[in-house]
Design an enzyme around this catalytic site. Structure first.
Site, PDB file in Angstrom:
ATOM      1  N   SER A   9       6.948  -0.209  15.798  1.00  0.00           N
ATOM      2  CA  SER A   9       7.411  -0.044  14.412  1.00  0.00           C
ATOM      3  C   SER A   9       8.588   0.909  14.390  1.00  0.00           C
ATOM      4  O   SER A   9       8.444   2.097  14.730  1.00  0.00           O
ATOM      5  CB  SER A   9       6.295   0.520  13.538  1.00  0.00           C
ATOM      6  N   HIS A  34       8.809  -4.480  14.924  1.00  0.00           N
ATOM      7  CA  HIS A  34       8.073  -4.440  13.653  1.00  0.00           C
ATOM      8  C   HIS A  34       8.879  -3.616  12.648  1.00  0.00           C
ATOM      9  O   HIS A  34       9.184  -2.452  12.890  1.00  0.00           O
ATOM     10  CB  HIS A  34       6.693  -3.819  13.897  1.00  0.00           C
ATOM     11  N   MET A  38       9.173  -0.839   2.674  1.00  0.00           N
ATOM     12  CA  MET A  38       8.395  -0.145   1.632  1.00  0.00           C
ATOM     13  C   MET A  38       9.265   0.069   0.402  1.00  0.00           C
ATOM     14  O   MET A  38      10.443   0.404   0.531  1.00  0.00           O
ATOM     15  CB  MET A  38       7.920   1.197   2.175  1.00  0.00           C
ATOM     16  N   HIS A  67       7.152  -6.587   7.925  1.00  0.00           N
ATOM     17  CA  HIS A  67       5.932  -6.282   7.171  1.00  0.00           C
ATOM     18  C   HIS A  67       6.357  -5.806   5.782  1.00  0.00           C
ATOM     19  O   HIS A  67       6.858  -4.696   5.630  1.00  0.00           O
ATOM     20  CB  HIS A  67       5.159  -5.197   7.962  1.00  0.00           C
ATOM     21  N   MET A  69       5.850  -4.437   2.320  1.00  0.00           N
ATOM     22  CA  MET A  69       4.978  -3.643   1.440  1.00  0.00           C
ATOM     23  C   MET A  69       5.752  -3.442   0.140  1.00  0.00           C
ATOM     24  O   MET A  69       6.235  -2.344  -0.176  1.00  0.00           O
ATOM     25  CB  MET A  69       4.630  -2.317   2.122  1.00  0.00           C
ATOM     26  N   MET A 138      -4.771  -3.892   8.820  1.00  0.00           N
ATOM     27  CA  MET A 138      -4.299  -2.510   8.734  1.00  0.00           C
ATOM     28  C   MET A 138      -5.424  -1.561   9.159  1.00  0.00           C
ATOM     29  O   MET A 138      -6.538  -1.632   8.630  1.00  0.00           O
ATOM     30  CB  MET A 138      -3.879  -2.164   7.297  1.00  0.00           C
ATOM     31  N   ASP A 176      -2.331  -2.696  12.965  1.00  0.00           N
ATOM     32  CA  ASP A 176      -1.210  -1.814  12.615  1.00  0.00           C
ATOM     33  C   ASP A 176      -1.728  -0.517  12.005  1.00  0.00           C
ATOM     34  O   ASP A 176      -2.408  -0.542  10.977  1.00  0.00           O
ATOM     35  CB  ASP A 176      -0.317  -2.549  11.598  1.00  0.00           C
TER      36      ASP A 176
END
Ligand code: DX5
Ligand code: ZN
Length: 220
Positions: A9, A34, A38, A67, A69, A138, A176
């Site tokens: 990440s 990754h 956010m 990913h 979010m 998660m 993750d």
């Protein structure tokens, strides 16, 4: 057991040198990059927009595992795909129509992922199992790197593995949050085949990335 995919990440990377960081990950043996997106609303932190993903794309040939979010998530799918995302993963809570969102991601030519927070019921997976190429469990509540691994995630990985196998799904099962060498083996034993790790991979700077990635692979 096959070695798991290692998906560092970049949330834990040096944001002033992001291009060099993703190139260094590729040289160090990472499998995917990754990217934690956010929005300061769905999660209490703000990170990486599509223009940053686009700027990073020429710096590595590794797949970008994005990913999301972000809520609502639907308006952002096309922009991240156009920027170079290969996998787009969404949380069921980030839009009203998960089934439609996953179909849309595949229509865009990306792999579709569904993400389960520690408090999100896995029963949702049974409804969309044919629409996903990746399931992400998660092992922390999303928003920040460097948190402690929540042990109950191992049981959830096992239950997700059972649902995927029962459906004959070839989807990846990724974990993750708080992943380190000490718990990587348990994650893979429970059924994960892809490990996201931020703090663990980036600790020690670029000279240490290859050893950190190797440590995760051999622990698993
Ligand atoms: C949390 C992110 C994770 C996290 C991983 O919201 O999705 O990817 O940054 O970082 P570590 O490995 O430091 O927990
Ligand atoms: Zn993530």
């Amino acid at each position: 057991m096959a070695a798991p995919l290692i998906c560092p990440s970049i949330l834990a990377s040096d944001f002033a040198r992001l291009g060099e960081e993703v190139a260094a990950l590729e040289r160090a043996g990472a499998d995917w990059v990754h990217v934690d997106v956010m929005d300061g609303h769905f999660v209490p932190n703000l990170t990486i927009g599509p223009d940053v993903v686009k700027a990073l794309r020429p710096h590595t040939s590794l797949p970008f595992d994005v990913h999301l979010m972000v809520a609502p998530v639907d308006p952002w799918l096309e922009a991240y795909r156009a920027a170079g995302a290969d996998v787009l993963s969404v949380h069921p809570e980030s839009g009203p129509h998960l089934h439609r969102t996953l179909g849309r991601i595949r229509d865009l030519g990306a792999k579709a992922g569904v993400v389960f927070n520690p408090g999100t019921p896995l029963s949702i997976l049974e409804e969309v199992v044919d629409l996903v190429d990746l399931v992400l469990i998660m092992s922390v509540n999303p928003g920040f790197g460097g948190q402690k691994f929540i042990d109950s995630a191992l049981n959830k990985i096992g239950r997700a593995r059972a649902i995927l196998d029962a459906a004959g799904s070839p989807a990846h099962l990724q974990v993750d949050g708080g992943v380190v060498a000490a718990n990587a083996g348990a994650c893979v034993a429970a059924g994960a085949d892809a490990l996201v790790a931020g703090s663990f991979v980036f600790k020690g700077g670029p000279d240490a990335y290859a050893a950190n990635i190797a440590a995760l692979k051999s622990a698993a």
